[in-house]
Design a protein around this motif. Structure first.
Motif, PDB file in Angstrom:
ATOM      1  N   SER A 183       0.130  14.279   9.392  1.00  0.00           N
ATOM      2  CA  SER A 183      -0.928  14.564   8.425  1.00  0.00           C
ATOM      3  C   SER A 183      -1.659  13.269   8.114  1.00  0.00           C
ATOM      4  CB  SER A 183      -0.331  15.125   7.139  1.00  0.00           C
ATOM      5  OG  SER A 183       0.291  16.356   7.364  1.00  0.00           O
ATOM      6  N   PRO A 184      -2.980  13.300   7.963  1.00  0.00           N
ATOM      7  CA  PRO A 184      -3.735  12.077   7.666  1.00  0.00           C
ATOM      8  C   PRO A 184      -3.218  11.384   6.403  1.00  0.00           C
ATOM      9  CG  PRO A 184      -5.225  13.836   8.287  1.00  0.00           C
ATOM     10  CD  PRO A 184      -3.862  14.461   8.153  1.00  0.00           C
ATOM     11  N   LEU A 185      -3.109  10.054   6.500  1.00  0.00           N
ATOM     12  CA  LEU A 185      -2.667   9.258   5.362  1.00  0.00           C
ATOM     13  C   LEU A 185      -3.861   8.837   4.518  1.00  0.00           C
ATOM     14  CD1 LEU A 185      -0.021   6.781   6.848  1.00  0.00           C
ATOM     15  CD2 LEU A 185       0.335   9.024   5.814  1.00  0.00           C
ATOM     16  N   HIS A 186      -3.698   8.952   3.201  1.00  0.00           N
ATOM     17  CA  HIS A 186      -4.725   8.517   2.264  1.00  0.00           C
ATOM     18  C   HIS A 186      -4.109   7.410   1.411  1.00  0.00           C
ATOM     19  CE1 HIS A 186      -7.334  11.956   3.247  1.00  0.00           C
ATOM     20  NE2 HIS A 186      -6.191  12.586   3.416  1.00  0.00           N
ATOM     21  N   PHE A 187      -4.679   6.220   1.504  1.00  0.00           N
ATOM     22  CA  PHE A 187      -4.114   5.051   0.856  1.00  0.00           C
ATOM     23  C   PHE A 187      -4.608   4.872  -0.573  1.00  0.00           C
ATOM     24  CE2 PHE A 187      -1.680   2.843   4.044  1.00  0.00           C
ATOM     25  CZ  PHE A 187      -2.178   3.327   5.242  1.00  0.00           C
ATOM     26  N   GLY A 188      -3.720   4.292  -1.386  1.00  0.00           N
ATOM     27  CA  GLY A 188      -4.111   3.810  -2.702  1.00  0.00           C
ATOM     28  C   GLY A 188      -4.695   2.411  -2.593  1.00  0.00           C
ATOM     29  N   ASN A 189      -5.088   1.844  -3.738  1.00  0.00           N
ATOM     30  CA  ASN A 189      -5.710   0.524  -3.742  1.00  0.00           C
ATOM     31  C   ASN A 189      -4.700  -0.608  -3.594  1.00  0.00           C
ATOM     32  OD1 ASN A 189      -8.385   1.408  -3.973  1.00  0.00           O
ATOM     33  ND2 ASN A 189      -8.173   1.647  -6.184  1.00  0.00           N
ATOM     34  N   LEU A 217       0.829  -1.197   0.000  1.00  0.00           N
ATOM     35  CA  LEU A 217       0.000   0.000   0.000  1.00  0.00           C
ATOM     36  C   LEU A 217       0.866   1.250   0.000  1.00  0.00           C
ATOM     37  CD1 LEU A 217      -2.497  -1.198   2.733  1.00  0.00           C
ATOM     38  CD2 LEU A 217      -3.115  -0.745   0.350  1.00  0.00           C
TER      39      LEU A 217
END
Lengths: 113, 112
Positions: free
Chosen positions: A100-106, A90
């Motif tokens: 900072s908030p993490l936003h994951f890829g697929n 991921l």
């Protein structure tokens, strides 16, 4: 607005080979992190990059390496693949450390045979 | 390093009931605690987070509480719906704020 994009989505490799996984962060995000998720477990931290510099490294062997490019995209490289490297890899982007908030890829599903 | 324990590993509730997932952490320097929802075959999605300067945060049916003294934090989901069924992960940051340590996950099943 595009989210975090990763390629390829699936990959099958043989033991001993190497692999390169790619990640493009959300536009405006300067930090990219890599996590390994083995089936049935939580993600485990591998690397964080911010402004093209390594800012953190998890407990993974030197076979794992990464880099971040001037456009903030990133590559994760794994050499001398082992069966145990089979996992979902991921990539997550964020504005930057700290916290900072993490936003994951697929993710990229890697299978080593 | 940080260690995050999450309980229960599976949780089955009836639609409309509440669900509570609990996590403990070991590093007293941790100050950021996000929760992620991961549906089968999909990416983890951030659903709520809390920082150490507050004890509780709420967003519609979801709330998170933090007890820094006891080093534990909890996720509360009220009026559960079948679409809440997923694996939920808690996490805590490290001192430098550049990595998250995740719990082992809770598989929540909401029965209609």
């Amino acid at each position: 607005d595009a989210g975090v994009t990763q390629s390829p989505t699936h990959l099958i490799k043989t033991r001993g080979q190497h692999v390169t996984l790619r990640c493009s962060p959300i536009s405006g995000h300067k930090s990219v992190s890599w996590y390994q998720q083995v089936l049935g477990q939580g993600p485990q931290f591998i690397f964080q990059y911010y402004e093209k510099e390594e800012r953190g490294r998890g407990n993974f062997p030197d076979r794992f390496s990464a880099r971040q490019f001037p456009n903030y995209s990133s590559e994760l490289n794994v050499n001398a693949l082992l069966l145990g490297d089979s996992a979902l890899y991921l990539c997550a982007s964020s504005l930057g450390p700290p916290n900072s908030p993490l936003h994951f890829g697929n993710g990229t599903r890697l299978t080593v045979t | 390093g940080e260690n995050v324990e999450q309980h229960p590993s599976t949780l089955s509730v009836q639609e409309g009931d509440s669900a509570v997932i609990k996590c403990t952490y070991s590093d007293s320097a941790s100050n950021y605690f996000p929760w992620y929802k991961q549906e089968l075959g999909k990416r983890p999605q951030l659903i709520i987070d809390i920082r150490s300067n507050v004890g509780e945060k709420k967003d519609q049916r979801i709330a998170v509480t933090l007890n820094k003294t006891a080093k534990h934090f909890s996720l509360h989901i009220t009026e559960t719906q079948p679409e809440d069924s997923a694996v939920y992960f808690c996490a805590a940051n490290n001192n430098a704020g550049n990595m998250l340590t995740f719990g082992g996950g809770t598989r929540l099943m909401v029965k209609p």
